[in-house]
Design a protein around this motif. Structure first.
Motif, PDB file in Angstrom:
ATOM      1  N   SER A  47     -17.828   0.939  13.848  1.00  0.00           N
ATOM      2  CA  SER A  47     -18.254   0.635  12.484  1.00  0.00           C
ATOM      3  C   SER A  47     -17.185   1.049  11.472  1.00  0.00           C
ATOM      4  N   ASP A  48     -16.669   2.262  11.617  1.00  0.00           N
ATOM      5  CA  ASP A  48     -15.615   2.732  10.708  1.00  0.00           C
ATOM      6  C   ASP A  48     -14.348   1.896  10.857  1.00  0.00           C
ATOM      7  N   ARG A  49     -14.025   1.527  12.081  1.00  0.00           N
ATOM      8  CA  ARG A  49     -12.836   0.714  12.332  1.00  0.00           C
ATOM      9  C   ARG A  49     -12.964  -0.664  11.675  1.00  0.00           C
ATOM     10  N   LEU A  50     -14.134  -1.287  11.815  1.00  0.00           N
ATOM     11  CA  LEU A  50     -14.347  -2.597  11.202  1.00  0.00           C
ATOM     12  C   LEU A  50     -14.297  -2.514   9.676  1.00  0.00           C
ATOM     13  N   ASN A  51     -14.833  -1.447   9.110  1.00  0.00           N
ATOM     14  CA  ASN A  51     -14.753  -1.256   7.656  1.00  0.00           C
ATOM     15  C   ASN A  51     -13.304  -1.106   7.201  1.00  0.00           C
ATOM     16  N   GLN A  52     -12.505  -0.385   7.970  1.00  0.00           N
ATOM     17  CA  GLN A  52     -11.100  -0.203   7.629  1.00  0.00           C
ATOM     18  C   GLN A  52     -10.342  -1.528   7.691  1.00  0.00           C
ATOM     19  N   VAL A  53     -10.567  -2.309   8.734  1.00  0.00           N
ATOM     20  CA  VAL A  53      -9.898  -3.601   8.870  1.00  0.00           C
ATOM     21  C   VAL A  53     -10.333  -4.545   7.750  1.00  0.00           C
ATOM     22  N   LEU A  54     -11.603  -4.506   7.383  1.00  0.00           N
ATOM     23  CA  LEU A  54     -12.093  -5.327   6.275  1.00  0.00           C
ATOM     24  C   LEU A  54     -11.412  -4.924   4.965  1.00  0.00           C
ATOM     25  N   ARG A  55     -11.269  -3.632   4.717  1.00  0.00           N
ATOM     26  CA  ARG A  55     -10.571  -3.157   3.510  1.00  0.00           C
ATOM     27  C   ARG A  55      -9.134  -3.651   3.480  1.00  0.00           C
ATOM     28  N   TRP A  56      -8.444  -3.552   4.624  1.00  0.00           N
ATOM     29  CA  TRP A  56      -7.055  -4.020   4.694  1.00  0.00           C
ATOM     30  C   TRP A  56      -6.974  -5.519   4.436  1.00  0.00           C
ATOM     31  N   ALA A  57      -7.882  -6.275   5.030  1.00  0.00           N
ATOM     32  CA  ALA A  57      -7.864  -7.729   4.850  1.00  0.00           C
ATOM     33  C   ALA A  57      -8.141  -8.097   3.394  1.00  0.00           C
ATOM     34  N   LEU A  58      -9.132  -7.452   2.785  1.00  0.00           N
ATOM     35  CA  LEU A  58      -9.435  -7.731   1.379  1.00  0.00           C
ATOM     36  C   LEU A  58      -8.262  -7.369   0.474  1.00  0.00           C
ATOM     37  N   GLY A  59      -7.612  -6.255   0.769  1.00  0.00           N
ATOM     38  CA  GLY A  59      -6.450  -5.856  -0.020  1.00  0.00           C
ATOM     39  C   GLY A  59      -5.302  -6.830   0.124  1.00  0.00           C
ATOM     40  N   SER A  60      -5.081  -7.337   1.329  1.00  0.00           N
ATOM     41  CA  SER A  60      -4.010  -8.303   1.546  1.00  0.00           C
ATOM     42  C   SER A  60      -4.290  -9.617   0.821  1.00  0.00           C
ATOM     43  N   VAL A  61      -5.535 -10.085   0.880  1.00  0.00           N
ATOM     44  CA  VAL A  61      -5.900 -11.303   0.170  1.00  0.00           C
ATOM     45  C   VAL A  61      -5.775 -11.093  -1.337  1.00  0.00           C
ATOM     46  N   GLU A  62      -6.166  -9.917  -1.792  1.00  0.00           N
ATOM     47  CA  GLU A  62      -6.067  -9.591  -3.214  1.00  0.00           C
ATOM     48  C   GLU A  62      -4.606  -9.645  -3.681  1.00  0.00           C
ATOM     49  N   ILE A  63      -3.690  -9.107  -2.901  1.00  0.00           N
ATOM     50  CA  ILE A  63      -2.269  -9.158  -3.254  1.00  0.00           C
ATOM     51  C   ILE A  63      -1.760 -10.585  -3.196  1.00  0.00           C
ATOM     52  N   PHE A  64      -2.193 -11.353  -2.196  1.00  0.00           N
ATOM     53  CA  PHE A  64      -1.739 -12.735  -2.052  1.00  0.00           C
ATOM     54  C   PHE A  64      -2.081 -13.573  -3.275  1.00  0.00           C
ATOM     55  N   PHE A  65      -3.273 -13.381  -3.847  1.00  0.00           N
ATOM     56  CA  PHE A  65      -3.702 -14.171  -5.006  1.00  0.00           C
ATOM     57  C   PHE A  65      -3.370 -13.512  -6.340  1.00  0.00           C
ATOM     58  N   SER A  66      -2.722 -12.365  -6.337  1.00  0.00           N
ATOM     59  CA  SER A  66      -2.393 -11.683  -7.585  1.00  0.00           C
ATOM     60  C   SER A  66      -1.038 -12.153  -8.113  1.00  0.00           C
ATOM     61  N   ARG A  67      -0.648 -11.612  -9.243  1.00  0.00           N
ATOM     62  CA  ARG A  67       0.668 -11.950  -9.795  1.00  0.00           C
ATOM     63  C   ARG A  67       1.787 -11.291  -9.006  1.00  0.00           C
ATOM     64  N   HIS A  68       1.443 -10.395  -8.080  1.00  0.00           N
ATOM     65  CA  HIS A  68       2.432  -9.727  -7.223  1.00  0.00           C
ATOM     66  C   HIS A  68       2.567 -10.393  -5.860  1.00  0.00           C
ATOM     67  N   SER A  69       2.143 -11.640  -5.743  1.00  0.00           N
ATOM     68  CA  SER A  69       2.217 -12.328  -4.466  1.00  0.00           C
ATOM     69  C   SER A  69       3.665 -12.422  -3.988  1.00  0.00           C
ATOM     70  N   PRO A  70       3.932 -12.058  -2.740  1.00  0.00           N
ATOM     71  CA  PRO A  70       5.304 -12.127  -2.221  1.00  0.00           C
ATOM     72  C   PRO A  70       5.875 -13.537  -2.176  1.00  0.00           C
ATOM     73  N   LEU A  71       5.001 -14.550  -2.289  1.00  0.00           N
ATOM     74  CA  LEU A  71       5.502 -15.920  -2.317  1.00  0.00           C
ATOM     75  C   LEU A  71       6.343 -16.193  -3.562  1.00  0.00           C
ATOM     76  N   LEU A  72       5.940 -15.629  -4.692  1.00  0.00           N
ATOM     77  CA  LEU A  72       6.599 -15.947  -5.954  1.00  0.00           C
ATOM     78  C   LEU A  72       7.207 -14.753  -6.680  1.00  0.00           C
ATOM     79  N   TYR A  73       6.649 -13.579  -6.481  1.00  0.00           N
ATOM     80  CA  TYR A  73       7.067 -12.427  -7.278  1.00  0.00           C
ATOM     81  C   TYR A  73       8.479 -11.975  -6.905  1.00  0.00           C
TER      82      TYR A  73
END
Length: 131
Positions: A47-73
């Motif tokens: 349960s703790d492991r899945l919560n951690q992976v979910l946090r990492w995934a949400l954070g990565s998606v958040e960065i991808f759609f932010s103004r700090h996206s590595p595609l453009l920033y």
């Protein structure tokens, strides 16, 4: 003026901080001291492991759609090498790879339950004509 410290405002502030530091020209090295420099904790149950992976995934998606996206920033005046940019892009798009994987894993079960095959039946004109 030199600005140091964490960049907050993201679930995965460590990735964002490292990315912005590399964009500003900082270089990182891999340090492996004989004695452990830091000790951390890891999840001890599923349960703790899945919560951690979910946090990492949400954070990565958040960065991808932010103004700090590595595609453009950081393209203008940025100090990232192409391999560093590729690594940061890979870090932020890995949650999206779960979508084709989910389809790949569920499609055979759907085919078995419905009795329909995803590929059209093979009919070989040359095989029939050779008989």
């Amino acid at each position: 003026m030199v600005q140091l410290g964490w960049i907050y405002g993201s679930i995965t502030e460590d990735i964002l901080t490292g990315f912005k530091m590399h964009c500003r020209g900082w270089r990182s090295i891999y340090c492996m001291p004989k004695l452990a420099a830091f000790k951390g904790s890891a999840p001890i149950n599923l349960s703790d492991r899945l919560n951690q992976v979910l946090r990492w995934a949400l954070g990565s998606v958040e960065i991808f759609f932010s103004r700090h996206s590595p595609l453009l920033y950081g393209y203008k005046g940025g100090n990232l090498k192409w391999l560093e940019r590729f690594a940061y892009i890979n870090t932020t798009i890995y949650p999206f790879t779960s979508l084709p994987l989910l389809a790949y894993c569920t499609l055979p079960a759907v085919c078995l339950l419905t009795g329909k095959f995803i590929m059209p039946p093979v009919s070989c004109y040359y095989c029939v004509a050779a008989d």
